[in-house]
Design an enzyme around this catalytic site. Structure first.
Site, PDB file in Angstrom:
ATOM      1  N   SER A  34       0.839  -1.210   0.000  1.00  0.00           N
ATOM      2  CA  SER A  34       0.000   0.000   0.000  1.00  0.00           C
ATOM      3  C   SER A  34       0.867   1.250   0.000  1.00  0.00           C
ATOM      4  O   SER A  34       1.757   1.398   0.828  1.00  0.00           O
ATOM      5  CB  SER A  34      -0.894   0.032   1.245  1.00  0.00           C
ATOM      6  N   ARG A  88       0.417  -8.360  -3.645  1.00  0.00           N
ATOM      7  CA  ARG A  88       0.861  -9.553  -2.921  1.00  0.00           C
ATOM      8  C   ARG A  88      -0.358 -10.325  -2.444  1.00  0.00           C
ATOM      9  O   ARG A  88      -1.457  -9.789  -2.376  1.00  0.00           O
ATOM     10  CB  ARG A  88       1.765  -9.181  -1.739  1.00  0.00           C
ATOM     11  N   THR A  89      -0.142 -11.577  -2.109  1.00  0.00           N
ATOM     12  CA  THR A  89      -1.171 -12.360  -1.427  1.00  0.00           C
ATOM     13  C   THR A  89      -0.932 -12.212   0.063  1.00  0.00           C
ATOM     14  O   THR A  89       0.178 -12.441   0.542  1.00  0.00           O
ATOM     15  CB  THR A  89      -1.083 -13.843  -1.842  1.00  0.00           C
ATOM     16  N   GLU A 189      -5.540  -3.558  14.870  1.00  0.00           N
ATOM     17  CA  GLU A 189      -5.345  -3.924  16.269  1.00  0.00           C
ATOM     18  C   GLU A 189      -6.287  -3.140  17.182  1.00  0.00           C
ATOM     19  O   GLU A 189      -6.720  -2.040  16.857  1.00  0.00           O
ATOM     20  CB  GLU A 189      -3.902  -3.612  16.711  1.00  0.00           C
TER      21      GLU A 189
HETATM   22  I1  8IG Z   1      -2.097   0.875   5.855  1.00  0.00           I
HETATM   23  O1  8IG Z   1      -2.506   0.205  11.779  1.00  0.00           O
HETATM   24  C1  8IG Z   1      -2.094  -0.172   7.597  1.00  0.00           C
HETATM   25  N1  8IG Z   1      -1.974  -1.500   7.628  1.00  0.00           N
HETATM   26  N2  8IG Z   1      -2.040  -4.342  11.336  1.00  0.00           N
HETATM   27  N3  8IG Z   1      -2.268  -2.037  11.564  1.00  0.00           N
HETATM   28  C2  8IG Z   1      -2.102  -3.144  10.771  1.00  0.00           C
HETATM   29  N4  8IG Z   1      -1.986  -3.067   9.453  1.00  0.00           N
HETATM   30  C3  8IG Z   1      -2.052  -1.846   8.898  1.00  0.00           C
HETATM   31  C4  8IG Z   1      -2.219  -0.672   9.647  1.00  0.00           C
HETATM   32  C5  8IG Z   1      -2.336  -0.780  11.057  1.00  0.00           C
HETATM   33  N5  8IG Z   1      -2.245   0.368   8.795  1.00  0.00           N
END
Ligand code: 8IG
Length: 268
Positions: A34, A88-89, A189
């Protein structure tokens, strides 16, 4: 009955990648997470674009905004070849760990000796504003899984190659580094889990990368991991995040991140 091993499937993929790209071997693999989508355009000229669905073991993109293609890119300056995976997977997709690490294994089978793993993640350090790139210095794998099959006791000391982190800091001395904690996802989380990650020694929380890094090391590759902090992890920021702000930070960071990675890869 045929029993196709992960190595067989990776070799089959590498054969098709070589056919479709007209290139027998690639040098550096790059997995775009991302916020990193622009990078491929900045590292050099795209020589070939291959639909993932035409390559053995690959599926299309599962996350909107990710592209289900891989590209062969001639790296400006060095003339080396990069194999760039536009998506990606993820482990949370439930396709199993083999599917998660298939791209890395295919890249190794295609000749890549180095892999650059990128991702978007949450940050535990409040000083990391959305859009801050952070080098991964080490990881904590909370998935409970390993991509390694059988009694192969792979050493993960210096999993994230110090030489490549040094190279990255030569390009940008202001780069921080941190320990990446992989949660299973796909939910983010709870604040309590983020506090736990901090107590465990984590700096970044995400849903990818660690299993791929382990598979890469098993295959003998050098690994560079770079996270883009797109949001403070849950409970780190006092004010709830504005999604629009996060998106804007991502857009603003895209150019910096792409340029940074292009410079690093150009020096590899
Ligand atoms: I963009 O705050 C992204 N991916 N686990 N936690 C987790 N994955 C994420 C987060 C995040 N932000």
């Amino acid at each position: 009955m045929t029993t196709e091993t992960p190595a067989d499937l990776a070799r089959a993929a590498a054969t098709v990648i070589a056919e479709h790209t007209g290139t027998e071997t690639h040098d550096i693999a790059l997995v775009l997470g991302s916020g990193w989508g622009q990078t491929a355009d900045l590292i050099g000229d795209t020589v070939a674009t291959v639909e993932n669905t035409t390559v053995p073991g690959f599926a299309g993109a599962a996350v909107a905004g990710h592209t289900g293609t891989m590209r062969s890119v001639e790296i400006s300056g060095s003339g080396k070849r990069a194999l760039v995976f536009g998506t990606r997977t993820h482990y949370y997709e439930g396709r199993g760990v083999r599917a998660v690490v298939h791209a890395v294994r295919s890249a190794a089978a295609a000749g890549c000796r180095t892999v650059v793993l990128t991702n978007g993640c949450g940050g535990l350090n409040p000083e990391w504003a959305p859009g801050t790139p952070v080098l991964i210095s080490d990881h904590i794998n909370l998935t409970g899984e390993s991509p390694i099959e059988g009694a192969n006791f792979v050493d993960l000391t210096d999993l994230y190659t110090p030489r490549l982190r040094d190279l990255a800091r030569e390009v940008d001395p202001s780069l921080d580094e941190g320990v990446y904690v992989q949660f299973r996802g796909p939910h983010y989380e709870t604040p309590a889990e983020v506090r736990m990650a901090k107590i465990l020694g984590g700096d970044l929380v995400g849903m990818s990368t660690t299993l791929e890094a382990i598979a890469a090391r098993e295959a003998g590759m050098e690994v560079l991991g770079v996270s883009l902090v797109t949001n403070p992890a849950a409970g780190i920021s006092e004010t709830p995040l504005s999604h629009e702000e996060v998106l804007e930070a991502g857009r603003a960071a895209a150019q910096r991140c792409g340029t940074l990675l292009a410079q690093i890869i150009g020096r590899m």
